[in-house]
Design an enzyme around this catalytic site. Structure first.
Site, short mmCIF file in Angstrom:
data_model
loop_
_atom_site.label_atom_id
_atom_site.label_comp_id
_atom_site.label_asym_id
_atom_site.label_seq_id
_atom_site.Cartn_x
_atom_site.Cartn_y
_atom_site.Cartn_z
N HIS A 1 -3.20 7.20 0.80
CA HIS A 1 -3.62 5.81 0.56
C HIS A 1 -4.99 5.58 1.18
CE1 HIS A 1 -3.89 1.58 0.43
NE2 HIS A 1 -3.67 1.41 1.71
N CYS A 11 0.82 -1.23 0.00
CA CYS A 11 0.00 0.00 0.00
C CYS A 11 0.85 1.27 0.00
CB CYS A 11 -0.92 0.00 1.21
SG CYS A 11 -2.00 -1.43 1.22
N ASN A 52 -10.16 -0.79 -0.42
CA ASN A 52 -8.71 -0.59 -0.39
C ASN A 52 -8.09 -1.39 -1.54
OD1 ASN A 52 -5.97 -0.67 0.12
ND2 ASN A 52 -6.16 -1.31 2.26
O1 UT7 Z 1 -3.80 -1.03 3.63
C1 UT7 Z 1 -3.41 -2.25 4.20
C2 UT7 Z 1 -3.25 -2.21 5.65
N1 UT7 Z 1 -4.48 -2.43 6.34
C3 UT7 Z 1 -4.98 -1.45 7.12
O2 UT7 Z 1 -4.50 -0.36 7.15
C4 UT7 Z 1 -6.13 -1.83 8.03
C5 UT7 Z 1 -6.15 -0.98 9.26
N2 UT7 Z 1 -7.19 -1.43 10.18
C6 UT7 Z 1 -8.51 -1.20 9.97
O3 UT7 Z 1 -8.89 -0.58 8.99
C7 UT7 Z 1 -9.49 -1.69 11.02
O4 UT7 Z 1 -8.76 -2.19 12.10
C8 UT7 Z 1 -10.45 -2.77 10.49
C9 UT7 Z 1 -11.47 -2.14 9.51
C10 UT7 Z 1 -9.72 -3.89 9.82
C11 UT7 Z 1 -11.25 -3.36 11.67
O5 UT7 Z 1 -11.93 -2.29 12.33
P1 UT7 Z 1 -11.82 -2.12 13.91
O6 UT7 Z 1 -12.63 -0.95 14.24
O7 UT7 Z 1 -10.36 -2.10 14.28
O8 UT7 Z 1 -12.54 -3.40 14.43
P2 UT7 Z 1 -11.97 -4.57 15.38
O9 UT7 Z 1 -11.13 -5.51 14.61
O10 UT7 Z 1 -11.42 -3.96 16.63
O11 UT7 Z 1 -13.32 -5.31 15.73
C12 UT7 Z 1 -14.37 -4.66 16.51
C13 UT7 Z 1 -15.59 -5.55 16.53
C14 UT7 Z 1 -15.27 -6.98 16.91
O12 UT7 Z 1 -16.38 -7.48 17.63
P3 UT7 Z 1 -16.34 -7.58 19.24
O13 UT7 Z 1 -15.17 -8.45 19.55
O14 UT7 Z 1 -16.17 -6.15 19.70
O15 UT7 Z 1 -17.66 -8.17 19.56
C15 UT7 Z 1 -15.18 -7.70 15.58
O16 UT7 Z 1 -15.48 -9.07 15.68
O17 UT7 Z 1 -16.17 -5.62 15.21
C16 UT7 Z 1 -16.25 -6.97 14.78
N3 UT7 Z 1 -15.99 -7.02 13.36
C17 UT7 Z 1 -16.94 -6.99 12.42
N4 UT7 Z 1 -18.28 -6.95 12.50
C18 UT7 Z 1 -18.99 -6.94 11.36
C19 UT7 Z 1 -14.78 -7.06 12.74
N5 UT7 Z 1 -14.94 -7.05 11.41
C20 UT7 Z 1 -16.28 -7.03 11.18
C21 UT7 Z 1 -17.07 -7.01 10.02
N6 UT7 Z 1 -18.41 -6.97 10.15
N7 UT7 Z 1 -16.53 -7.03 8.79
#
Ligand code: UT7
Length: 352
Positions: free
Chosen positions: A279, A113, A309
């Site tokens: 990005h 990225c 992305n």
């Molecule tokens: O360019 C390449 C490099 N990649 C990045 O830069 C990614 C950077 N990170 C992110 O964009 C975010 O961390 C994500 C979008 C990947 C995830 O978002 P988040 O706000 O960090 O969510 P999380 O992983 O902390 O998960 C929060 C909650 C969890 O549930 P509980 O444990 O709080 O009940 C997850 O299980 O959201 C849940 N969750 C989802 N729910 C519905 C995680 N992914 C999903 C989903 N749909 N797709």
């Protein structure tokens, strides 16, 4: 000597958009979560048999036409992808022959990225040294091959078959990753700017392999003999492992710092920058970076809602949109910023 500038651009995304609602057919997720946490509304996926080089050729043809040059005037290709057609060779050479310019040197770069600031520095150096004069830089990605489902017909809505619970659970385990990536290609034609003080003003780049664990594909690596085996696919080792929260933190701490340092080095105040072309990994990352820099939202364009992305392709796709709709005008100052797997990150300042 003036640095490189952008004289042409093009973009290509494959097939029909895949909405957030469609993703919910194959895993437990929902439109509201994806929109709120990422800003993404839809993405595109390359069909079976279509690789990064195929997406790239479409974007490159448009970029070459928009530059008003012939393909034969390209004398160097820089190809950025993390999803190459083959483990090796890289797709740069394939792109050259598909464009009808075999023999033109092609360099494959692997900064994921963060590729564009790296590509700009390499292109600028090649032109300054006299090794090249007209460079095609392409970012293209076919992430579909690592998506955690097999039911592409259910996703597309052409089948209403019931998905086995195990398949749905598997996709759901990878949902943080699966909802953010999309496929596409962006291409830029670069030449030296004619006016002193214009073109690429400077670049600041960083790499730190200690962060490789935050997002990587474990399967297929050449530490193992053989480097691919069925047990790896059974353990989902063809799917990237991503520590989303930690990557998020890395991006929102490292990107404002690199932008500030680069601008300070070139005596550029942040309010002199017309566009911050970042990005597109997550709208919340770019909002947090923008707030730390104290930059208004209008100067940080976003298109992640439509593409997700697209890794190495996000910046050239966004540049093409800005040029096509007239937002990006000659003489404006652009600050590029990106962080990606590696970790690699950096920023570039260009008066276009
Ligand atoms: O360019 C390449 C490099 N990649 C990045 O830069 C990614 C950077 N990170 C992110 O964009 C975010 O961390 C994500 C979008 C990947 C995830 O978002 P988040 O706000 O960090 O969510 P999380 O992983 O902390 O998960 C929060 C909650 C969890 O549930 P509980 O444990 O709080 O009940 C997850 O299980 O959201 C849940 N969750 C989802 N729910 C519905 C995680 N992914 C999903 C989903 N749909 N797709």
């Amino acid at each position: 000597m003036p640095g490189i500038t952008i004289i042409g651009s093009g973009r290509h995304v494959p097939g029909e958009p895949v909405t957030n609602e469609a993703l919910a057919r194959v895993m437990d997720t929902d439109d509201a979560w994806i929109r709120q946490r990422t800003g993404i509304q839809q993405r595109h996926f390359a069909p079976e048999g279509v690789g990064a080089s195929d997406l790239a050729v479409e974007a490159a043809r448009k970029a070459i036409a928009s530059a008003g040059i012939e393909p034969g005037e390209i004398d160097y290709i820089i190809f950025a992808t993390m999803t190459p057609d083959y483990a090796f060779p890289g797709p740069g050479g394939l792109l050259g022959s598909k464009l009808g310019i075999p023999g033109v040197p092609a360099l494959d770069i692997r900064q994921q990225c963060a590729a564009m600031p790296f590509a700009f520095q390499v292109a600028d150096g090649l032109i300054a040294s006299g090794a090249a004069s007209t460079i095609l830089v392409v970012g293209a990605e076919a992430h579909a091959g690592f998506m955690p489902w097999e039911d592409w017909d259910v996703l597309a809505g052409t089948s209403e078959a019931e998905i086995p619970a195990a398949a749905r659970d598997r996709a759901t385990r990878h949902r943080g990753l699966a909802v953010i990536f999309g496929d596409g290609a962006g291409a830029l034609v670069l030449r030296k700017h004619e006016t002193p003080g214009h073109g690429l003003l400077g670049v600041q780049l960083h790499s730190d392999g200690a962060g490789a664990r935050l997002i990587h594909i474990d399967g297929g690596g050449f530490r193992r003999r053989p480097h691919w085996a069925p047990w790896m696919v059974e353990q989902d080792m063809h799917i990237p492992r991503m520590e989303g929260r930690e990557l998020f933190k890395q991006a929102v701490t490292r990107l404002p710092r690199v932008v500030r340092e680069l601008c300070a080095r070139h005596d550029v105040a942040l309010d002199q920058v017309d566009w911050f072309v970042a990005h597109q990994a997550n709208d919340r990352i770019n909002d947090a970076v923008r707030q730390q820099l104290g930059v208004p939202a209008e100067r940080v364009p976003s298109n992640i809602a439509r593409y997700g992305n697209t890794s190495g392709a996000t910046i050239p796709i966004l540049v093409d949109e800005l040029r096509q709709d007239g937002r990006l005008q000659p003489g404006q100052l652009v600050c590029f910023l990106a962080l990606g797997a590696g970790l690699h990150w950096g920023s570039a300042l260009m008066r276009v």
